[in-house]
Design a protein around this motif. Structure first.
Motif, PDB file in Angstrom:
ATOM      1  N   GLU A  54       0.829  -1.208   0.000  1.00  0.00           N
ATOM      2  CA  GLU A  54       0.000   0.000   0.000  1.00  0.00           C
ATOM      3  C   GLU A  54       0.867   1.263   0.000  1.00  0.00           C
ATOM      4  OE1 GLU A  54      -4.111  -1.592   2.141  1.00  0.00           O
ATOM      5  OE2 GLU A  54      -2.367  -1.070   3.361  1.00  0.00           O
ATOM      6  N   LYS A  55       1.998   1.159   0.676  1.00  0.00           N
ATOM      7  CA  LYS A  55       2.948   2.281   0.681  1.00  0.00           C
ATOM      8  C   LYS A  55       3.449   2.536  -0.734  1.00  0.00           C
ATOM      9  CE  LYS A  55       7.489   3.289   1.576  1.00  0.00           C
ATOM     10  NZ  LYS A  55       8.811   2.912   2.062  1.00  0.00           N
ATOM     11  N   ILE A  56       3.752   1.494  -1.435  1.00  0.00           N
ATOM     12  CA  ILE A  56       4.226   1.622  -2.823  1.00  0.00           C
ATOM     13  C   ILE A  56       3.139   2.269  -3.689  1.00  0.00           C
ATOM     14  CG2 ILE A  56       4.930   0.322  -4.895  1.00  0.00           C
ATOM     15  CD1 ILE A  56       6.237  -1.688  -2.818  1.00  0.00           C
ATOM     16  N   THR A  57       1.904   1.850  -3.439  1.00  0.00           N
ATOM     17  CA  THR A  57       0.777   2.431  -4.176  1.00  0.00           C
ATOM     18  C   THR A  57       0.687   3.942  -3.939  1.00  0.00           C
ATOM     19  OG1 THR A  57      -0.431   0.370  -3.903  1.00  0.00           O
ATOM     20  CG2 THR A  57      -1.720   2.322  -4.510  1.00  0.00           C
ATOM     21  N   MET A  58       0.808   4.298  -2.684  1.00  0.00           N
ATOM     22  CA  MET A  58       0.771   5.730  -2.341  1.00  0.00           C
ATOM     23  C   MET A  58       1.850   6.488  -3.093  1.00  0.00           C
ATOM     24  SD  MET A  58       0.150   5.560   1.768  1.00  0.00           S
ATOM     25  CE  MET A  58       0.373   7.297   2.096  1.00  0.00           C
ATOM     26  N   SER A  59       3.023   5.897  -3.137  1.00  0.00           N
ATOM     27  CA  SER A  59       4.154   6.530  -3.798  1.00  0.00           C
ATOM     28  C   SER A  59       3.900   6.650  -5.302  1.00  0.00           C
ATOM     29  CB  SER A  59       5.414   5.700  -3.518  1.00  0.00           C
ATOM     30  OG  SER A  59       6.527   6.377  -4.023  1.00  0.00           O
ATOM     31  N   LYS A  60       3.307   5.603  -5.872  1.00  0.00           N
ATOM     32  CA  LYS A  60       2.978   5.630  -7.303  1.00  0.00           C
ATOM     33  C   LYS A  60       1.960   6.736  -7.593  1.00  0.00           C
ATOM     34  CE  LYS A  60       3.591   0.987  -9.328  1.00  0.00           C
ATOM     35  NZ  LYS A  60       4.141   1.455 -10.621  1.00  0.00           N
ATOM     36  N   ARG A  61       0.997   6.845  -6.685  1.00  0.00           N
ATOM     37  CA  ARG A  61      -0.013   7.898  -6.861  1.00  0.00           C
ATOM     38  C   ARG A  61       0.615   9.282  -6.831  1.00  0.00           C
ATOM     39  NH1 ARG A  61      -4.984   5.607  -3.115  1.00  0.00           N
ATOM     40  NH2 ARG A  61      -5.784   4.170  -4.677  1.00  0.00           N
ATOM     41  N   ALA A  62       1.509   9.478  -5.897  1.00  0.00           N
ATOM     42  CA  ALA A  62       2.202  10.770  -5.812  1.00  0.00           C
ATOM     43  C   ALA A  62       2.973  11.026  -7.102  1.00  0.00           C
ATOM     44  CB  ALA A  62       3.139  10.789  -4.614  1.00  0.00           C
ATOM     45  N   SER A  63       3.553   9.948  -7.629  1.00  0.00           N
ATOM     46  CA  SER A  63       4.300  10.077  -8.887  1.00  0.00           C
ATOM     47  C   SER A  63       3.355  10.500 -10.018  1.00  0.00           C
ATOM     48  CB  SER A  63       4.984   8.739  -9.204  1.00  0.00           C
ATOM     49  OG  SER A  63       5.521   8.758 -10.502  1.00  0.00           O
TER      50      SER A  63
END
Lengths: 490, 490
Positions: B427-436
């Motif tokens: 989920e952390k990775i997802t958040m980071s992808k979203r920010a990207s």
């Protein structure tokens, strides 16, 4: 300024308008003793012998004490009294001697109740002639002078400082030195002597603080030059002994002696009219005299209003052009340049052309700010100076015209004075002749004024508009400096 | 304005900068039911869903109650959530359905505590790609429209009046009619839908008094045109269903149905990012995201200051150029003409040339007064309008950037959330992808902004300087009208 010769064809003051009787420039042969001190039959016409602004006499009701004395002054008038110097000089002077009293006017109006010396001590001969109308006799050679090279001098072992200007007349080309107070002395002499007939404009203002500052000295010098040029242009003033003394005294001793002599000159106030000879011109009747006087009065008042109006608006325009307007252009320039550097910081490629052009436009606006701020010195300045000079000249006319109006009123009273036996019919005719002479003097002065006015305004308007055209061309090209956007041949 | 094509070679918004992935303009195939109402995992990134100015979330300290709810919102996030419409649409929507609560942000920040519908009801597909950097997918054909022909209409049996404008898109060339309140409705829809990603500038001010006055209507129309042109230029906005509806509804029924549909659109606020697909671009790390965000923040703030500064000084200059300055020129003109008529009354012959020229100069100054007063409409007006538009655009960035900052902060907190077991590493990775993804959207928007900015400022500066050059040429020639004095070829 001389390069801007007017392209219109107007009579210029260098060339006399219609000079009929050239007179020998120089000093009259009248000796100091030819008229008696304090006895001045012309004083009756004098509204303000010392050049003040009062018009008392013309306004005074009949039958007052001054009315009494004035009639006695007229009583002693003499028709031959003002036939000018030359063969008849002696007669002239003897006749002035007959005059017993000029009455209370000179005293009461000069204030202080002191004994004011009158009489033609050093009066120049002033001839008027002309087919087209009365004009002063203009000299063959137009006098001029250059005021330059202001130097700081000291006296009292360095305790007192002053500025000395070098004045070089075109006649002798030999410079003489004068301080402001010498100019002021000359002004006082000319005012005393000619003020009733000729507007003698004030000198540039006295100023106590900052009088050693470069800008002030430069401005004062420029204005003293303007004043001197105007005095040089006047055929009567420029040929006067006192003016010649000022321009070409030999040494300190010569200057001091000349000064003393000039201060003793008694041909001052209305006495000056006794030295005027309207050569070949018929006597004017009173209606004509009055009409002319009214016409000049109307004109000079109207021009005075016009000139003052122009000065007021010019002053405001000056302030705007040197204050808020260039500041605004500067701020626009800064805003463009600021936007350019913000754009530069965008990190976006390929906008160097825009930012370079914005910077160029910004700098241009700063240049425009400077151009705008400096422009008034290049054009408005001369327009203002000329109008300021004319304001000074026009400010003299109420006095001059007041003298004439007073004389006209006196002539109008003459019938009554004859009826009550206070004057003879022949004396009445003399009064009328004198009024006619005064009117000719005023007309000659007005013609002189008009000629100079046309010349001066042509010159200053030409220069103003030329400079304005240059300015707008320059700003236009400045704007085109945004050559990235605007194809321009500037 | 179209004739003033910039001479510099800059990328123009008509041509996409580096469009890598052209998308089919039009409407997404996403159905209204694909996401559930009120459940919006993206809301966690939303600093202000309704387009207000608050930046609350980014500024909120950790561990507050909102911190709690936001983390729960993140909790329900899904990496495949924003792969865009198409084959995976169904999965996407199902995943959104998992989301139980978006927490109190949307409610508390939207005020009124009402139920705000969220979810991608009518989200257009928004693709980003590019070799040189992320750019919006620009359409092949640049949409534009003409706002014209304002007409007064009435309703309620003539009791209520309004102005209707004719809006003609270049695509269909079929005009539709809209009142200001329709534009306002469109603005609200666009702001709701795209405000988190794209600056949607305000409409020209509402005005109650004088809104039927010709000048006001003209100005409003011009500004509505400017607003519409800007919206047309934006590839995402111009291809949106609601914008297309506004431009080309068939009839009243079509319009009303389209309106209702648009009002129910749930892909609003940060949900818009779920429709963005950064095609062929690698995920960005947080440091880069943060750096980009900071860079854009700095730039837009600096430009905002610069633009406001230019507007302030431009306003002052406008006032001076339409108020005191022309009044002064008029007074100078009157003073010259007055002096001319005084001179005419002198009774002295031979000054017709001077008085004619003075009168001409006076009239010229009156003309200059008019030129000066009218000039701002010819140049400063467009400079001001452009900067005013940019002020509006730049005013949107704090909100947009706030959304991004809030997202960045959330990603920064992610490690802690993982540690406390509140989210999984995936989920952390997802958040980071979203920010990207959000960062790519912001970058694409900034590139769009820069391209338009360069185009607009080139155009307006070119026009401004061209008009200034014309103005000074005209005034120069005006001054040369004193052709009696100044030889001129104007």
């Amino acid at each position: 300024m001389s390069r801007l010769s007017p392209k219109v064809d107007v009579a210029q003051p260098e060339t006399p308008v219609t000079p009929v009787t050239p007179v020998t420039a120089g000093f009259s042969s009248t000796s100091p003793n030819e008229t008696s001190n304090g006895n001045d039959p012309w004083a009756v016409f004098d509204s303000n012998a010392s050049g003040g602004v009062s018009n008392n006499w013309a306004a005074q009701p009949e039958g007052t004490e001054t009315g009494e004395t004035s009639s006695s002054a007229w009583h002693s008038g003499h028709p031959q009294a003002y036939q000018g110097p030359g063969a008849e000089d002696d007669e002239w002077d003897e006749e002035w001697d007959d005059v017993k009293s000029s009455g209370g006017y000179a005293e009461s109006e000069a204030g202080e109740g002191g004994a004011i010396n009158r009489g033609g001590a050093h009066g120049s001969s002033m001839k008027i002639g002309g087919e087209a109308g009365p004009v002063w006799a203009y000299p063959d050679y137009q006098l001029d002078c250059v005021v330059a090279d202001p130097k700081k001098g000291t006296k009292m072992y360095g305790l007192k400082s002053y500025i000395e200007y070098q004045v070089t007349p075109t006649t002798t080309n030999k410079p003489v030195n004068h301080r402001y107070k010498h100019f002021d002395w000359l002004y006082e002499r000319l005012l005393d002597k000619y003020g009733s007939a000729i507007p003698i404009p004030c000198l540039p203002d006295k100023q106590v603080t900052g009088r050693f500052e470069e800008e002030f000295i430069k401005m004062r010098m420029e204005r003293l030059q303007g004043w001197m040029t105007r005095m040089c242009r006047h055929p009567v003033v420029s040929s006067s002994e006192v003016f010649q003394l000022f321009l070409s005294y030999k040494d300190e001793k010569d200057w001091k002696m000349g000064k003393r002599k000039a201060e003793k000159d008694e041909t001052v106030g209305v006495m000056i009219f006794s030295t005027i000879e309207p050569e070949g011109l018929p006597d004017l009747d009173l209606i004509e005299v009055e009409q002319k006087c009214e016409q000049f009065n109307r004109f000079t008042r109207a021009m005075d209003d016009g000139v003052k109006d122009l000065l007021t608006i010019g002053n405001e325009h000056w302030k705007r052009c040197t204050g808020p307007l260039p500041k605004e252009y500067q701020r626009i320039g800064k805003a463009f340049q600021n936007l350019s550097s913000v754009f530069n910081s965008s990190g976006y490629e390929g906008e160097a052309t825009l930012t370079d052009a914005l910077t160029a436009a910004g700098k241009t606006y700063e240049d425009i700010a400077q151009m705008v701020a400096e422009q008034p010195k290049k054009d408005l300045h001369f327009l203002m100076e000329t109008n300021n000079e004319y304001k000074g000249l026009l400010g003299c006319f109420p006095d001059t015209i007041g003298v004439h109006k007073a004389a006209i009123e006196k002539v109008k009273e003459a019938d009554k004075l004859v009826a009550t036996g206070k004057i003879t019919t022949s004396e009445k005719i003399t009064m009328s002749k004198r009024a006619s002479t005064m009117s000719y003097a005023l007309q000659a002065e007005m013609i002189h004024f008009h000629t100079n006015r046309i010349y001066d305004y042509n010159k200053v308007m030409q220069q103003y508009l030329e400079q304005q055209v240059k300015f707008y061309e320059m700003v236009k090209c400045g704007n085109a400096v945004g050559r990235f956007w605007v194809g321009s041949s500037c």
